[in-house]
Design a protein around this motif. Structure first.
Motif, short mmCIF file in Angstrom:
data_model
loop_
_atom_site.label_atom_id
_atom_site.label_comp_id
_atom_site.label_asym_id
_atom_site.label_seq_id
_atom_site.Cartn_x
_atom_site.Cartn_y
_atom_site.Cartn_z
N ASN A 246 0.81 -1.22 0.00
CA ASN A 246 0.00 0.00 0.00
C ASN A 246 0.84 1.26 0.00
O ASN A 246 0.44 2.28 -0.58
CB ASN A 246 -0.97 0.00 1.18
CG ASN A 246 -2.19 -0.85 0.94
OD1 ASN A 246 -2.32 -1.93 1.51
ND2 ASN A 246 -3.10 -0.40 0.07
N TYR A 351 -6.09 -0.41 5.63
CA TYR A 351 -5.91 -0.68 4.20
C TYR A 351 -6.54 -2.03 3.83
O TYR A 351 -7.22 -2.16 2.82
CB TYR A 351 -4.43 -0.72 3.85
CG TYR A 351 -3.78 0.62 3.65
CD1 TYR A 351 -4.22 1.49 2.64
CD2 TYR A 351 -2.71 1.03 4.43
CE1 TYR A 351 -3.61 2.72 2.45
CE2 TYR A 351 -2.10 2.25 4.25
CZ TYR A 351 -2.55 3.10 3.25
OH TYR A 351 -1.95 4.32 3.06
N GLU A 355 -9.70 -2.26 1.27
CA GLU A 355 -9.57 -2.91 -0.04
C GLU A 355 -10.41 -4.18 -0.14
O GLU A 355 -10.93 -4.51 -1.21
CB GLU A 355 -8.10 -3.23 -0.31
CG GLU A 355 -7.27 -2.00 -0.56
CD GLU A 355 -5.95 -2.29 -1.26
OE1 GLU A 355 -5.57 -1.50 -2.14
OE2 GLU A 355 -5.31 -3.32 -0.93
N HIS A 361 -10.00 4.78 0.18
CA HIS A 361 -8.99 4.73 1.23
C HIS A 361 -7.72 5.46 0.79
O HIS A 361 -7.55 5.78 -0.39
CB HIS A 361 -8.66 3.28 1.58
CG HIS A 361 -8.09 2.50 0.42
ND1 HIS A 361 -8.90 1.96 -0.56
CD2 HIS A 361 -6.82 2.20 0.07
CE1 HIS A 361 -8.15 1.35 -1.45
NE2 HIS A 361 -6.88 1.49 -1.10
#
Length: 459
Positions: A246, A351, A355, A361
């Motif tokens: 990420n 995260y 997702e 996000h």
């Protein structure tokens, strides 16, 4: 499932986001690129520091207060004979974190999204749930460790510091931009040098140090295996996999690549620079690990003080043996490590959930645009904070965190390796032979560690 978003709508979003070939290199640079910045910089030292980014931060975050406590326990229990584990785990960490970085760079999205798109929900949801539980507990224990470390330097009650520490961490995550957060994290990594310096105040026997480093000692007794499993579980941990991927995405967004299509793909140079960044981060992480083991082996093990339960306890025990300088350095390092790692623990959990459920996000998103993402960060941090007030023993909490991570890591590593060899996901950037060999060795080692954890349970 995210409220108000149907399964059909989420599939439509996925199909829309995934148009285009993942292996295609960036054809245009919307604003700027690391490649261009490095080419313009002639000073080799400045070029090196510009290269450092997500890899360095991820590596440093592996040395969180719970990890520091584990390494201190290893040094106190096994002495210099535990030093070889720092060399042993380095190539494993480097390989796995680079694979995760590559997944983020080539797909333009994080690890949980790759899981959501290419693998069944029955695998995705338990992995994310386990990650969130383990990270929340770990974050709570680390918040308590920061407060305890402040108490080592200033006579302020530990409980009085827990709420202010939590508020400071949340303020940075929620209202700071990604670039501010990344810069703050980079500076916080400097605190870990305190552990390297403290080892020299311990006045070790360098002959024994060299033997412990380069002549591995292995034993099948439960005491040794328990320590080894703890070290393995602390160095190769699931939250690092998600955070690394990420943060590569966040770096590209900060360069102006706002859409998934702009982020998809990576040039050979970009992957090379990411590999160097990851290598530097994992090397730094293991150097810190090495010197923590060295310092505690030279003092606590030699003095017969093997029963060390936390990083703060290690700092207190070191004071009469290594002096005030080592004690102060360890306390400062613990504070810096905690402020670095707690946001990464809660951030990686956010995260993963965002997702997995298709929420908006990102640390560069305004809170009003990504309410659910920031809500998870806040909830995880606050619940973690409450661990310090409800009478749960922090050592017991860390034990169960290690258990969850120990059983989560092996299946996640299998999935990471499958993604990294899936041409539908990575195209031409699937793993090469050397990366595959080391990646599967790491996976096998983590499975062995999980089995050893079961066999040594309660012994």
């Amino acid at each position: 499932m995210a409220k108000g978003v149907s399964a059909k709508e989420r599939r439509r979003r996925d199909e829309s986001e995934d148009s285009g070939r993942p292996q295609a290199p960036h054809v245009e640079q919307p604003t700027k690129s690391l490649e261009a910045e490095l080419e313009r910089e002639k000073n080799p030292f400045k070029r090196f520091f510009k290269l450092l980014g997500p890899g360095l931060i991820t590596g440093a975050s592996d040395d969180d207060p719970s990890g520091i406590g584990t390494y201190a326990q290893a040094g106190a229990a096994l002495g210099f004979s535990a030093l070889w584990t720092a060399l042993f785990t380095f190539p494993m960490m480097w390989t796995i974190q680079f694979i995760c970085a590559k997944i983020g760079m080539v797909t333009g999205a994080g690890l949980a999204r790759a899981l959501r798109k290419h693998y069944p929900r029955w695998l995705l949801y338990p992995v994310v749930a386990g990650l969130v539980v383990a990270n929340t507990i770990n974050a709570g224990v680390d918040i308590g460790a920061i407060a305890a470390a402040v108490n080592l330097l200033v006579p302020v009650p530990i409980t009085a510091m827990i709420v202010p520490v939590t508020v400071a961490i949340l303020a940075l995550q929620i209202w700071g931009s990604y670039r501010l957060i990344a810069s703050t994290f980079k500076w916080l990594t400097l605190a870990l040098f305190a552990y390297i310096l403290s080892a020299f105040f311990a006045r070790p026997d360098w002959g024994e140090v060299l033997r412990g480093t380069f002549v591995p000692r292995f034993s099948f007794d439960s005491h040794f295996l328990t320590v080894l499993v703890a070290v393995m579980g602390t160095t190769v941990t699931p939250y690092l996999f998600f955070w690394q991927a990420n943060q590569e995405v966040e770096e590209e967004i900060s360069m102006g690549r706002r859409t998934l299509q702009q982020r998809k793909g990576a040039t050979k140079a970009e992957l090379k620079y990411a590999n160097w960044d990851v290598a530097a981060g994992m090397f730094f992480s293991n150097v810190v690990m090495y010197f923590i083991i060295l310092a505690t082996a030279a003092t606590l093990f030699k003095a017969g003080k093997a029963d060390i339960q936390s990083a703060t306890e290690a700092a207190q025990a070191l004071r009469p043996l290594a002096g005030d300088a080592a004690y102060i350095l360890l306390a400062l390092g613990l504070i810096g490590a905690g402020f670095l790692c707690v946001p990464i623990l809660t951030g990686s959990a956010a995260y993963a959930i965002a997702e997995a459920l298709g929420w908006k996000h990102g640390l560069d998103e305004k809170p009003r645009r990504a309410k659910l993402f920031y809500g998870v960060i806040a909830a995880s941090t606050v619940v973690g904070m409450l661990v310090n007030f409800i009478g749960i023993n922090p050592i017991t909490a860390l034990f169960w965190t290690a258990v969850i991570n120990g059983f989560l890591a092996p299946p996640i590593l299998v999935v990471v390796m499958l993604i990294a060899n899936n041409k539908a996901v990575l195209g031409r950037e699937v793993n090469g032979r050397a990366t595959n060999i080391m990646g599967w060795i790491t996976t096998a080692a983590m499975f062995a560690a999980a089995v050893a954890l079961v066999l040594t349970w309660g012994k």
